[in-house]
Scaffold this motif. Sequence first.
Motif, short mmCIF file in Angstrom:
data_model
loop_
_atom_site.label_atom_id
_atom_site.label_comp_id
_atom_site.label_asym_id
_atom_site.label_seq_id
_atom_site.Cartn_x
_atom_site.Cartn_y
_atom_site.Cartn_z
N ALA A 29 0.82 -1.21 0.00
CA ALA A 29 0.00 0.00 0.00
C ALA A 29 0.86 1.26 0.00
N GLU A 30 1.93 1.26 0.79
CA GLU A 30 2.77 2.46 0.89
C GLU A 30 3.51 2.74 -0.41
N ASP A 31 3.66 1.74 -1.26
CA ASP A 31 4.28 1.93 -2.57
C ASP A 31 3.24 2.29 -3.63
N ALA A 32 2.11 1.59 -3.61
CA ALA A 32 1.08 1.82 -4.62
C ALA A 32 0.48 3.22 -4.50
N PHE A 33 0.41 3.75 -3.27
CA PHE A 33 -0.21 5.06 -3.06
C PHE A 33 0.80 6.04 -2.46
N VAL A 59 -4.75 10.36 8.28
CA VAL A 59 -4.91 8.91 8.11
C VAL A 59 -6.34 8.59 7.69
N ALA A 60 -7.32 9.22 8.37
CA ALA A 60 -8.72 9.00 8.02
C ALA A 60 -9.02 9.49 6.61
N THR A 61 -8.43 10.63 6.23
CA THR A 61 -8.62 11.14 4.87
C THR A 61 -8.04 10.19 3.84
N TYR A 62 -6.88 9.62 4.15
CA TYR A 62 -6.26 8.64 3.24
C TYR A 62 -7.17 7.43 3.05
N LEU A 63 -7.81 6.96 4.11
CA LEU A 63 -8.69 5.79 4.01
C LEU A 63 -9.99 6.12 3.29
N SER A 75 -7.84 9.12 -3.31
CA SER A 75 -8.85 8.11 -3.64
C SER A 75 -9.31 7.37 -2.39
N PRO A 76 -10.58 7.02 -2.31
CA PRO A 76 -11.06 6.27 -1.14
C PRO A 76 -10.55 4.84 -1.16
N LYS A 77 -10.03 4.39 -0.03
CA LYS A 77 -9.59 3.00 0.09
C LYS A 77 -10.67 2.15 0.75
N TYR A 78 -11.55 2.82 1.52
CA TYR A 78 -12.64 2.12 2.20
C TYR A 78 -13.92 2.90 1.99
N VAL A 79 -14.95 2.21 1.55
CA VAL A 79 -16.25 2.84 1.35
C VAL A 79 -17.18 2.32 2.44
N GLY A 80 -17.49 3.17 3.39
CA GLY A 80 -18.32 2.77 4.52
C GLY A 80 -18.49 3.93 5.47
N PRO A 81 -19.10 3.69 6.63
CA PRO A 81 -19.33 4.76 7.59
C PRO A 81 -18.03 5.43 8.05
N ARG A 82 -18.02 6.74 8.00
CA ARG A 82 -16.81 7.48 8.39
C ARG A 82 -16.46 7.22 9.85
N ARG A 83 -17.48 7.08 10.68
CA ARG A 83 -17.23 6.93 12.11
C ARG A 83 -16.43 5.67 12.41
N ILE A 84 -16.63 4.63 11.63
CA ILE A 84 -15.88 3.39 11.84
C ILE A 84 -14.39 3.63 11.67
N VAL A 85 -14.03 4.35 10.63
CA VAL A 85 -12.61 4.65 10.38
C VAL A 85 -12.07 5.56 11.48
N GLU A 86 -12.84 6.55 11.88
CA GLU A 86 -12.39 7.47 12.93
C GLU A 86 -12.13 6.73 14.24
N ALA A 118 -0.41 4.11 6.33
CA ALA A 118 -0.59 5.53 6.62
C ALA A 118 0.03 5.93 7.95
N VAL A 119 -0.06 5.06 8.95
CA VAL A 119 0.45 5.39 10.28
C VAL A 119 1.97 5.27 10.34
N SER A 120 2.50 4.14 9.87
CA SER A 120 3.93 3.87 10.02
C SER A 120 4.73 3.96 8.74
N GLY A 121 4.03 4.04 7.60
CA GLY A 121 4.75 4.04 6.33
C GLY A 121 5.28 2.68 5.96
N ASP A 122 4.82 1.64 6.65
CA ASP A 122 5.32 0.28 6.41
C ASP A 122 4.22 -0.70 6.81
N SER A 123 3.69 -1.43 5.82
CA SER A 123 2.64 -2.40 6.09
C SER A 123 3.16 -3.83 6.08
#
Length: 380
Positions: A29-33, A59-63, A75-86, A118-123
Amino acid sequence: MSVSVDPTTDPMSVNPSGNEPAEALRPHAEDAFADELAALAAQDDRPRPARWKLSPWAVATYLLGGVLPDGTVISPKYVGPRRIVEVAVSTLATDRALLLLGVPGTAKTWVCEHLAAAVSGDSTLLVQGTAGTPEEAIRYGWNYARLLAHGPSRDALVPSPVMRAMSEGATVRVEELTRIPADVQDGLITILSEKTLPIPELGQEVQAVRGFSLIATANDRDRGVNELSSALRRRFNTVVLPLPESVEAEVDIVARRVDQIGRSLDLPAAPDGIDEIRRVVTVFRELRAGVTSDGRTKVKSPSGTLSTAEAISVVTGGLALAAHFGDGVLRSGDVAAGILGAVVRDPAADRVVWQEYLEAVVRERAGWTDFYRACREVSA
């Protein structure tokens, strides 16, 4: 510890026909985006927790996606309720571990990977849970050549991804936690509660530095192999990822992922394939729910999960058929076999469910004649 490898000399990173670096089939992910993460970091002026590459807001904006002040589109990586990501991101900003729970195909692994990127730059700090996952995958192992030659020492110790994340203040992922044997699971209790990993052979310990976090995923449909102990479950904040709420939301998810996968495989775009995507999604949702979308007809559900991830696989396979054995336009005949394979997992019971659904629902649905014929042909 990171190792720099010259891609022109590493045999695992080059094209066998030459010296050009080989393109990864599925970049991390950190390479693709990388461009999106860099743009967010450049414009992110909000407070960041220790060793985070981005602020929780970024991080939330990235998701979830969005447009930055300079016009950069995320671009959205997750389509769903914003509160879940927050809630998930906020959990990582505390000292609690995060457990992403949901039925198969609800993007648990996808969200987990992108949160770590997004958090660590390494998945890549990852423990893949299976029934055979050993304790060393959670704690540490030994280089037996050095161990026999020089005895127990830090040089002979082989750190697990968890130990590395603790030492580096990074994010580690544990996939399919409930598939890991219970005694191995419980090795996480001290790590998550005391933020310490003892090394009794050396009389030492590794203490987690600030920035360390752990994200685990678990399937709540088949409940894996081993239930989590109450002691371990208390160490997690649990976030349940739901199935998409509407047909349109699921169609959007499938279309986005198919487009991404198609581009990575050099498959042609399928601008006229949205109708077939909607049909696949509709079939899966109705069989999942046991009732048609208008609520008028009850149908039997097959044994499989018919998740969004499976819909993505069916459409991607159909796109490949259309590209290589058709005219490039996604049609019913291209997805019919994939649907049959996804629905009929139990050859006896599921085939009856599928035949009844075809005759009672698909056959009578206006505008679905071509789809009905294609499905009947592959089901014969």
